[in-house]
Design a protein around this motif. Structure first.
Motif, short mmCIF file in Angstrom:
data_model
loop_
_atom_site.label_atom_id
_atom_site.label_comp_id
_atom_site.label_asym_id
_atom_site.label_seq_id
_atom_site.Cartn_x
_atom_site.Cartn_y
_atom_site.Cartn_z
N ALA A 61 19.52 46.92 4.60
CA ALA A 61 20.20 47.75 5.59
C ALA A 61 20.82 46.86 6.68
O ALA A 61 21.93 47.12 7.15
CB ALA A 61 19.22 48.75 6.20
N ALA A 62 20.10 45.81 7.07
CA ALA A 62 20.61 44.92 8.12
C ALA A 62 21.86 44.18 7.64
O ALA A 62 22.84 44.02 8.38
CB ALA A 62 19.52 43.95 8.54
N LEU A 63 21.84 43.72 6.38
CA LEU A 63 23.00 42.99 5.85
C LEU A 63 24.20 43.92 5.74
O LEU A 63 25.34 43.54 6.06
CB LEU A 63 22.66 42.38 4.48
N GLU A 64 23.94 45.14 5.29
CA GLU A 64 25.05 46.10 5.18
C GLU A 64 25.61 46.42 6.56
O GLU A 64 26.83 46.49 6.74
CB GLU A 64 24.57 47.37 4.47
N ALA A 65 24.72 46.56 7.54
CA ALA A 65 25.18 46.87 8.90
C ALA A 65 26.02 45.72 9.47
O ALA A 65 26.90 45.93 10.29
CB ALA A 65 23.99 47.16 9.80
N ARG A 66 25.74 44.50 9.00
CA ARG A 66 26.52 43.35 9.47
C ARG A 66 27.84 43.22 8.71
O ARG A 66 28.61 42.30 8.95
CB ARG A 66 25.72 42.06 9.29
N GLY A 67 28.06 44.09 7.74
CA GLY A 67 29.35 44.12 7.04
C GLY A 67 29.46 43.22 5.82
O GLY A 67 30.56 43.06 5.28
N PHE A 68 28.36 42.63 5.37
CA PHE A 68 28.45 41.78 4.17
C PHE A 68 28.92 42.62 2.98
O PHE A 68 28.52 43.79 2.84
CB PHE A 68 27.09 41.14 3.86
N THR B 227 29.24 44.07 -0.78
CA THR B 227 28.26 44.38 -1.83
C THR B 227 28.20 43.21 -2.82
O THR B 227 27.13 42.84 -3.31
CB THR B 227 28.70 45.66 -2.57
N ARG B 228 29.37 42.64 -3.09
CA ARG B 228 29.45 41.54 -4.06
C ARG B 228 28.64 40.32 -3.58
O ARG B 228 27.88 39.72 -4.33
CB ARG B 228 30.93 41.18 -4.22
N PHE C 241 22.47 37.00 -1.55
CA PHE C 241 21.24 37.41 -0.84
C PHE C 241 20.18 37.93 -1.81
O PHE C 241 19.01 37.63 -1.66
CB PHE C 241 21.55 38.46 0.23
N GLU C 242 20.62 38.73 -2.81
CA GLU C 242 19.61 39.28 -3.75
C GLU C 242 18.90 38.18 -4.53
O GLU C 242 17.68 38.12 -4.54
CB GLU C 242 20.27 40.26 -4.73
N PRO C 243 19.64 37.28 -5.21
CA PRO C 243 18.90 36.26 -5.97
C PRO C 243 18.17 35.27 -5.07
O PRO C 243 17.05 34.86 -5.40
CB PRO C 243 19.98 35.57 -6.80
N PHE C 244 18.75 34.90 -3.93
CA PHE C 244 18.10 33.87 -3.11
C PHE C 244 16.90 34.46 -2.35
O PHE C 244 15.76 34.03 -2.53
CB PHE C 244 19.11 33.27 -2.12
N PHE C 245 17.14 35.48 -1.53
CA PHE C 245 16.04 36.03 -0.74
C PHE C 245 15.15 36.95 -1.58
O PHE C 245 13.97 37.10 -1.28
CB PHE C 245 16.57 36.72 0.53
N ALA D 127 21.82 35.36 -10.54
CA ALA D 127 22.37 36.70 -10.27
C ALA D 127 22.68 37.39 -11.59
O ALA D 127 23.34 38.42 -11.63
CB ALA D 127 23.64 36.58 -9.43
N ASP D 128 22.20 36.79 -12.68
CA ASP D 128 22.48 37.25 -14.03
C ASP D 128 21.37 38.21 -14.46
O ASP D 128 20.24 37.79 -14.69
CB ASP D 128 22.51 36.01 -14.94
#
Ligand SMILES: Cc1cc2nc3c(=O)[nH]c(=O)nc-3n(C[C@H](O)[C@H](O)[C@H](O)COP(=O)(O)OP(=O)(O)OC[C@H]3O[C@@H](n4cnc5c(N)ncnc54)[C@H](O)[C@@H]3O)c2cc1C
Length: 438
Positions: free
Chosen positions: A154-161, A163-164, A170-174, A311-312
Motif C-alpha cells: 500500500a505504501a509503494l502504491e501510494a508513492r506512485g510506483f 505495478t510493473r 520490490f516483490e522479488p527483492f523485498f 521475478a519469474d
C-alpha cells in the motif's frame, strides 16, 4: 555464580544471548537455559562435505545500528554482496542497482528499460526521505506501531510506483527478505530495511552466519549458558515470592527475574495465561517458513557477489546466491557453493524442490547447471514472525510483562538480527532497573 541467579533467560537465540550478555556486563548473575544442543536459535550453520550451509539463506546488514553496538564486525570478517540485484525474468537476467554506488550500471538499467525514469525518480525520492528520517531517529521498527500503519504494498502504491516495477523489483527483492511475496509486511519494517540496504551492504561472516551468535556467546562467563535444557513453564509471578521456571525434567529453578527469549509460539506455551496481549478474533499470526536447496559446483554460475532474485513465476526459485563468491570459507578451495531459496508460495514438495530448482536455473545458466550436486534441502517451519500491520499491533508494548517477568525476541521487536539484538538489550535494561529498584 550463585545457586539462585538474579535472572534466568529462557532461550539462547540472538535475543537471549544479547540479554544475558548485557546483564552480565551490568554485573548481574544470569543463567541462560537453551533447549537445543547449541545456542544461536535461528542463526545456525552446518558443515556438509566442507561447505557451510546456513540454516536458511540469511544475510547480516552491516548498517544495522544495534549490530554495530553489540558485535565486533571486524572479527566476523564480513564478505559483502554488491549493492542491488540481478533480477531474473523468464530467461533474462537484468541488473537493478543502487545508482548512488553504481551510477554507470544504473544508467544502463535506465537505457535498457529495466527501470523507467518515473520509478527511478521515485526510488531517489524514497531513498532521500528515508535516509533523512533514519538520521533523525525517525524509523524504528521495534517500537509500538501507529494504528494506521500500512502494508509495504500500500505504501509503494501510494508513492506512485508502477505495478510493473513493484512486480519486477520490490516483490522479488523485498518478498525474499520478508519471506512473503504479497508485500503485506508493515511499512515501517520496509522503510527500515530499505534504509539499511541503502546505507550499507548485505554481508556474510567468513565463519558462516553461526559466527554471530558464537561471538555473542563467547562474551559470556563460562557457566552462564546451559544447552540441552528445555524449560517447560514459567511460574506465575503472583503466586511465588521470586521468579522461577520449571524444567522439562521437573526441576524448579528460582531466580529474581525471568526473561522469556524464545520465539512467539514457545513463549505462548511457557508463559502464565494472560501474560501476552490477546489478539482480536480476526487477527491470525501465522509464522513465515522458508526452504532452501544448497548445491556444490565446480565454479560459480554468477561469478561475483551478486544476489539474484527471481521475478519469474514459472519456477520455484525466490533468490539464488553463491556464498563462496561473497566470502572465502563457505566452500572448499576450487569449489563453489550455491544457495537457492524456494518461493514461499511454491507448492512442490521438498523431494521435488532440487529438481525443480535445477530446471529453472538451467534457463538462466544453461548446461553449467548439469554439474551442480545437491548438498542439502532445508525446510524451516518458523523463520520470521508475521509482521503485517494487524499482527504487529498485538505485540507487547515493552519488555516487562509483570513484576519479575520479561520478554524479548524478534516477535516482540522486529523480525531481523537487529530486532532480536535490540529486544535482548531492552529486556536486560528493564530487568536491571527493576532489580535495582527492588
Ligand atoms: C531462513 C531465515 C532467513 C532470515 N533472513 C534474515 C536476514 O537476511 N537478515 C536478518 O537480519 N534476519 C533474518 N532472519 C531473522 C533472524 O534470524 C531472526 O529474527 C533472529 O535470529 C531471531 O532471534 P531470536 O533470539 O528472537 O529467536 P530464536 O533464534 O528463535 O531463539 C529462540 C531460542 O529459544 C529456544 N527455545 C525455544 N523454546 C524453548 C524452551 N522451552 N526452553 C528453552 N529454550 C527454548 C530455541 O531453541 C531458540 O534457540 C532470518 C531467519 C530465517 C530462519
Amino acid at each position: 555464580m550463585p545457586v539462585e541467579p538474579d535472572c534466568i533467560v529462557v532461550g539462547g537465540g540472538l535475543a537471549g544471548l544479547a540479554c544475558a550478555r548485557e546483564l552480565a556486563c551490568r554485573g548481574r548473575s544470569v543463567r541462560l537455559l537453551e533447549a537445543a544442543a547449541a545456542s544461536g536459535g535461528r542463526v545456525a550453520t552446518d558443515t556438509v562435505d566442507g561447505f557451510r550451509i546456513d540454516r536458511g539463506f540469511q544475510v547480516y546488514l552491516d548498517a544495522y545500528p544495534e549490530g554495530r553496538r553489540q558485535l565486533d564486525l571486524d572479527a566476523l570478517k564480513l564478505g559483502r554482496f554488491e549493492p542491488g540485484a540481478l533480477v531474473a525474468e523468464g530467461r533474462r537476467l537484468r541488473r537493478v542497482t543502487d545508482p548512488w554506488r553504481r551510477p554507470l550500471a544504473a544508467v544502463r538499467s535506465l537505457v535498457d528499460g529495466t527501470v523507467g525514469l518515473g520509478d527511478a525518480l521515485r526510488v531517489a525520492r524514497l531513498r532521500g526521505e528515508l535516509l533523512g528520517r533514519m538520521e533523525a531517529g525517525g524509523i524504528d521498527p521495534d517500537r509500538p506501531v501507529a494504528a494506521d500503519e500500512r502494508t509495504t504494498r500500500a505504501a509503494l502504491e501510494a508513492r506512485g510506483f508502477s505495478t510493473r516495477f513493484i512486480a519486477r523489483f520490490f516483490e522479488p527483492f523485498f518478498g525474499g527478505v520478508f519471506l512473503e511475496r504479497g508485500l503485506d509486511t508493515a511499512e515501517t519494517v520496509f522503510e527500515f530495511t530499505f534504509a539499511m540496504f541503502a546505507l550499507g551492504s548485505a554481508c556474510l561472516p567468513a565463519g558462516g552466519m553461526a559466527a554471530i551468535p558464537r561471538q555473542l556467546a563467547s562474551g559470556l562467563p563460562a557457566d552462564v549458558v546451559e544447552v540441552g535444557t528445555p524449560v517447560a513453564a514459567v511460574e506465575p509471578v503472583a503466586t511465588v515470592e521470586r521468579g522461577a521456571v520449571r524444567l522439562a525434567d521437573g526441576q524448579r529453578r528460582a531466580c529474581r527475574a525471568v526473561v522469556v527469549a524464545t520465539d512467539r509460539r514457545a513463549a505462548e506455551r511457557l508463559l502464565p495465561p494472560g501474560s501476552l496481549p490477546a489478539t482480536d478474533a480476526g487477527v491470525t499470526r501465522g509464522d513465515k517458513g522458508a526452504r532452501m536447496v544448497a548445491f556444490a559446483a565446480e565454479r560459480s554460475p554468477i561469478g561475483g557477489p551478486t544476489l539474484l532474485v527471481s521475478a519469474d513465476r514459472a519456477g520455484p526459485i525466490d533468490n539464488l546466491t553463491v556464498p563462496s563468491d561473497v566470502v572465502a570459507g563457505y566452500a572448499p578451495a576450487g569449489a563453489a557453493l550455491i544457495y537457492a531459496s524456494v518461493r514461499p508460495d511454491w507448492a512442490g514438495d521438498d523431494a521435488a524442490a532440487a529438481a525443480d530448482v535445477l530446471r529453472q536455473a538451467r534457463g538462466w545458466f544453461g548446461s553449467h547447471v548439469e554439474q551442480w550436486r545437491p548438498l542439502a534441502t532445508l525446510r524451516i517451519g518458523h523463520a520470521l514472525p508475521d509482521e503485517s500491520p494487524a499482527a504487529r499491533r498485538w505485540r507487547p508494548t515493552g519488555p516487562r510483562l509483570a513484576p519479575g517477568l520479561f520478554i524479548c525476541g524478534d516477535h516482540v521487536t522486529s523480525g531481523s538480527i537487529n530486532g532480536a539484538l535490540v529486544g535482548g538489550h531492552r529486556a536486560a535494561a528493564a530487568v536491571d532497573a527493576e532489580l535495582a529498584s527492588g
